[in-house]
Write an enzyme that holds these catalytic residues in place. Structure first.
Site, PDB file in Angstrom:
ATOM      1  N   ASP A   1       9.167   6.124  12.944  1.00 14.47           N
ATOM      2  CA  ASP A   1       9.880   5.174  13.796  1.00 14.47           C
ATOM      3  C   ASP A   1      11.336   4.906  13.362  1.00 14.47           C
ATOM      4  OD1 ASP A   1       8.836   3.793  11.622  1.00 14.47           O
ATOM      5  OD2 ASP A   1       7.693   2.340  12.796  1.00 14.47           O
TER       6      ASP A   1
ATOM      7  N   ASP B   1       1.356   5.294   1.114  1.00 12.31           N
ATOM      8  CA  ASP B   1       0.974   6.426   1.961  1.00 12.31           C
ATOM      9  C   ASP B   1       1.559   7.687   1.358  1.00 12.31           C
ATOM     10  OD1 ASP B   1      -0.176   4.676   3.787  1.00 12.31           O
ATOM     11  OD2 ASP B   1       1.720   4.382   4.836  1.00 12.31           O
TER      12      ASP B   1
ATOM     13  N   ASP C   1       0.832  -1.199   0.000  1.00 13.36           N
ATOM     14  CA  ASP C   1       0.000   0.000   0.000  1.00 13.36           C
ATOM     15  C   ASP C   1       0.872   1.257   0.000  1.00 13.36           C
ATOM     16  OD1 ASP C   1       0.772   0.153   2.751  1.00 13.36           O
ATOM     17  OD2 ASP C   1      -0.889  -1.214   3.213  1.00 13.36           O
TER      18      ASP C   1
HETATM   19  P1  ATP Z   1       3.982  -1.948   6.004  1.00 11.12           P
HETATM   20  O1  ATP Z   1       2.781  -1.164   5.535  1.00 11.12           O
HETATM   21  O2  ATP Z   1       4.796  -2.560   4.925  1.00 11.12           O
HETATM   22  O3  ATP Z   1       3.641  -2.890   7.073  1.00 11.12           O
HETATM   23  P2  ATP Z   1       4.893   0.613   6.874  1.00 11.12           P
HETATM   24  O4  ATP Z   1       6.256   1.096   7.260  1.00 11.12           O
HETATM   25  O5  ATP Z   1       4.259   1.256   5.689  1.00 11.12           O
HETATM   26  O6  ATP Z   1       5.000  -0.932   6.687  1.00 11.12           O
HETATM   27  P3  ATP Z   1       2.616   1.482   8.331  1.00 11.12           P
HETATM   28  O7  ATP Z   1       2.059   0.929   9.595  1.00 11.12           O
HETATM   29  O8  ATP Z   1       1.821   1.404   7.085  1.00 11.12           O
HETATM   30  O9  ATP Z   1       4.001   0.740   8.138  1.00 11.12           O
HETATM   31  O10 ATP Z   1       3.025   2.973   8.638  1.00 11.12           O
HETATM   32  C1  ATP Z   1       3.427   3.894   7.633  1.00 11.12           C
HETATM   33  C2  ATP Z   1       4.543   4.772   8.164  1.00 11.12           C
HETATM   34  O11 ATP Z   1       4.068   5.534   9.286  1.00 11.12           O
HETATM   35  C3  ATP Z   1       5.762   4.032   8.673  1.00 11.12           C
HETATM   36  O12 ATP Z   1       6.659   3.720   7.634  1.00 11.12           O
HETATM   37  C4  ATP Z   1       6.341   5.017   9.658  1.00 11.12           C
HETATM   38  O13 ATP Z   1       7.050   6.035   8.992  1.00 11.12           O
HETATM   39  C5  ATP Z   1       5.092   5.647  10.269  1.00 11.12           C
HETATM   40  N1  ATP Z   1       4.644   4.921  11.470  1.00 11.12           N
HETATM   41  C6  ATP Z   1       3.705   3.969  11.544  1.00 11.12           C
HETATM   42  N2  ATP Z   1       3.542   3.527  12.796  1.00 11.12           N
HETATM   43  C7  ATP Z   1       4.390   4.241  13.547  1.00 11.12           C
HETATM   44  C8  ATP Z   1       4.674   4.270  14.925  1.00 11.12           C
HETATM   45  N3  ATP Z   1       4.057   3.462  15.780  1.00 11.12           N
HETATM   46  N4  ATP Z   1       5.602   5.165  15.356  1.00 11.12           N
HETATM   47  C9  ATP Z   1       6.223   5.998  14.495  1.00 11.12           C
HETATM   48  N5  ATP Z   1       5.994   6.006  13.190  1.00 11.12           N
HETATM   49  C10 ATP Z   1       5.094   5.153  12.698  1.00 11.12           C
HETATM   50 MG    MG Z   2       2.227   0.920   4.955  1.00  9.03          MG
END
Ligand code: ATP
Ligand code: MG
Length: 467
Positions: free
Chosen positions: A159, A80, A78
C-alpha cells in the site's frame, strides 16, 4: 543434468514458474549507517526465519510495518517475512508451520518461548495484477491473490511507500523500491502507484491510510488524500468482517482518538460506523456521550502505549454505552422495570450497531456481561458484593464502572467504595457494607427481597443517569 538444473531453478525461484517479468525498477540499497535500525528491536524468531530460508537458498526479508516501525525506532508488535519460497517450500523448512488463508495464502511459523508463542507470518512475493481478468471485480477490487512474483512486483502491490521496504537482518541492509526512506524523513504517507486505482482495488486502504497517519503522526500526501472524499462509499461493498478487523486495529492502535478524528476529517465515519456518528457529532446534546467515549479512548490509548492489554469487548462496551444509556432510560420511562429495561436496551443497541458493522459474537458476550454488571455495583449489602467479585469478568465490569465515575455519570463515591472493598480484609469489608447503607441513597442498597415485598419493581438501583 540440464533437467536437474532447470528443476533446481524452478524450485528456487518460483516467479519463473508463475508470472512473466514486470519491470518494477531497481531498489535503493540503504546501509545501516543511514537507516540506523537498532538490532535489539528485532525479533530473534523473525531472524531465525530469514536465516533458515536464506540458508536453504531462498531470498528472505523482514517486510512491511515491522521495517517502518524499526526505522521509527519503535519495537514492532509483529514481524512479517517475505520470501521467494512458495508456501509449501516454507512449510517444509519449519517444524511448527501452518498454511493459512485461501485468497492470500501465507505460512504461520510459530515459536514457543517463555511468554506467549510468537507467530511469524511468512508470505511469498506476490505478482502485480494489472488487468488480471478474473482476479479483479468490476469495481476494481482484487478478489484473488495467489500469483507469485518477483520482489519488485511484491513491493509494487503493497500500500504505502513506507510499508514497502525489505530489511535483510544478515547484511543489515534495507531494499527500498518506492522511496519509502525519503518519505520517512519527510514524514509523509504516500500511496504507491495511482491512489484512486489502489483504493478501488481495495477500499480498506482508505482506513489504513487514516490509521497509519494517526499512528506515525505523518501527513497524508495530497494525492493520496484527495480521492478518499469521493471513494469513501466503496467501503460499503467490503465484507463486514474485514471492516471490523480494520476498525479493531484502528481502535487498538494506541492512537484511537487521533484516528477517529482522522476518520471524521476524511468523511469516512458516516453510515459505516453508526457508533461513531454521534461520538463525532459535536453538538451540545452529544457532549456527555463525547466526554465518556473520549475518556475511554484516552484510557485505552494510554494502556496500549504502556504495553498493557485491552479487551475489544470492553472497548466496544464503552463506545456503545451512551446509546445504551439512552435506550435504557427510554425503557424505564415507558414503565419497564430497571433490569429488564437494561436487557432490552442492550438488544436494541447491538441491533442498531449491527446495521453498520457487525461486532463479532465473542466480543458481544463480553459487552453484555460488562453492561449487565453495572446495576449490580450499586448493591452493597449482604452477599451481593461477594458474588459480584466472583464474576469471571468482574475486573472489566469494575474498570468500566470507574470510567463512569470519572466522567461523573456515576457517583465517584461508589467507585471509591469498591476500590476500598476489593483491597480490604473481611472485617473492614463488613464495616464498609455497614457504612454503604448511609451513603449514596440507602434505598439502592437495601436487599432486593425485603423491598420487593413492600413495593414491586423496587429492587432496582437508582435510575441510570443519561449521559
Ligand atoms: P501494523 O501491523 O503495525 O498494523 P502493517 O503495515 O504491518 O501495520 P499489516 O496489516 O500487518 O500492516 O500488513 C503488513 C504489510 O502488508 C503492510 O505493511 C503492507 O506492506 C502490506 N499490506 C497489508 N494490507 C494491505 C493492503 N490492503 N493493500 C496493500 N498492501 C497491504
Ligand atoms: Mg503487521
Amino acid at each position: 543434468m540440464i533437467t536437474k538444473f532447470i528443476k533446481r531453478i524452478l524450485r528456487r525461484d518460483p516467479m519463473i514458474k508463475h508470472t512473466q517479468a514486470n519491470n518494477t525498477g531497481v531498489p535503493k540499497r540503504i546501509p545501516k549507517k543511514s537507516h540506523r535500525i537498532d538490532p535489539h528491536l528485532l525479533s530473534k524468531n523473525a531472524v531465525k526465519v530469514t536465516d533458515t530460508l536464506q540458508e536453504a537458498g531462498y531470498e528472505a526479508f523482514i517486510v512491511g510495518g515491522a521495517v517502518r516501525d524499526l526505522v521509527l525506532g519503535i519495537g514492532p508488535k509483529d514481524f512479517d517475512v517475505a520470501t521467494n519460497a512458495t508456501p509449501d517450500q516454507v512449510q517444509r523448512l519449519f517444524r511448527k508451520a501452518r498454511l493459512i488463508g485461501r485468497r492470500f495464502q501465507i505460512v504461520h511459523v510459530t515459536f514457543f518461548g517463555k511468554g506467549h508463542p510468537e507467530i511469524i507470518e511468512v508470505s511469498t512475493f506476490r505478482a502485480w495484477l494489472d488487468n488480471a481478468g478474473d482476479h479483479v471485480a468490476e469495481s476494481g477490487r482484487i478478489l484473488r491473490d495467489n500469483v507469485w512474483g518477483s520482489q519488485g512486483e511484491d513491493a509494487a502491490r503493497r500500500d504505502f511507500t513506507i510499508n514497502a521496504m525489505y530489511y535483510d537482518p544478515a547484511s543489515e541492509t534495507i531494499l527500498d523500491y518506492h522511496g519509502g526512506m525519503i518519505d520517512m524523513q519527510k514524514k509523509t504517507l504516500r500511496m504507491i502507484g495511482n491512489p484512486t486505482k489502489r483504493y478501488r482495488e481495495d477500499p480498506v486502504r482508505m482506513l489504513r491510510a487514516i490509521r497509519f497517519a494517526a499512528k506515525t503522526g505523518f501527513t497524508l500526501d495530497s494525492e493520496t488524500r484527495a480521492p478518499i472524499a469521493e471513494l469513501g462509499e466503496l467501503l460499503q461493498d467490503v465484507p463486514s468482517a474485514r471492516i471490523f478487523d480494520e476498525i479493531l486495529k484502528l481502535l487498538m492502535s494506541g492512537y484511537s482518538w487521533a484516528a477517529i478524528q482522522g476518520l471524521r476529517n476524511a468523511g469516512l465515519h458516516h453510515g459505516l460506523l453508526p457508533l461513531l456518528d454521534h461520538i463525532l457529532d459535536n453538538s451540545e446534546a452529544s457532549k456527555g456521550a463525547n466526554d465518556f467515549v473520549k475518556l475511554a479512548l484516552a484510557n485505552t490509548d494510554q494502556r496500549i502505549q504502556s504495553g498493557k492489554s485491552v479487551s475489544a469487548g470492553f472497548l466496544f462496551a464503552t463506545l456503545l454505552w451512551p446509546d445504551l444509556l439512552k435506550n435504557w432510560k427510554a425503557n424505564i420511562s415507558k414503565g419497564m422495570a430497571n433490569i429488564p429495561a437494561l436487557h432490552d436496551a442492550m438488544d436494541d443497541t447491538i441491533a442498531t450497531q449491527s446495521s453498520g458493522m457487525t461486532i463479532q459474537r465473542r466480543f458481544e458476550s463480553d459487552m453484555r456481561e460488562i453492561w449487565s454488571m453495572q446495576p449490580r455495583f450499586e448493591k452493597r449489602v449482604g452477599r451481593y458484593p461477594y458474588r459480584l467479585i466472583e464474576s469471571p469478568r468482574f475486573r472489566a465490569g469494575y474498570d468500566f464502572m470507574l470510567l463512569r465515575c470519572a466522567t461523573g455519570e456515576q457517583n465517584p463515591a461508589l467507585g471509591e467504595w469498591w476500590t476500598s472493598f476489593i483491597a480490604a480484609d473481611p472485617t473492614v469489608q463488613e464495616e464498609l457494607m455497614a457504612s454503604a447503607k448511609n451513603e449514596l441513597g440507602s434505598a439502592a442498597n437495601a436487599p432486593a427481597k425485603r423491598r420487593r415485598r413492600k413495593k414491586p419493581k423496587s429492587d432496582t438501583p437508582s435510575e441510570p443517569t443519561p449521559v
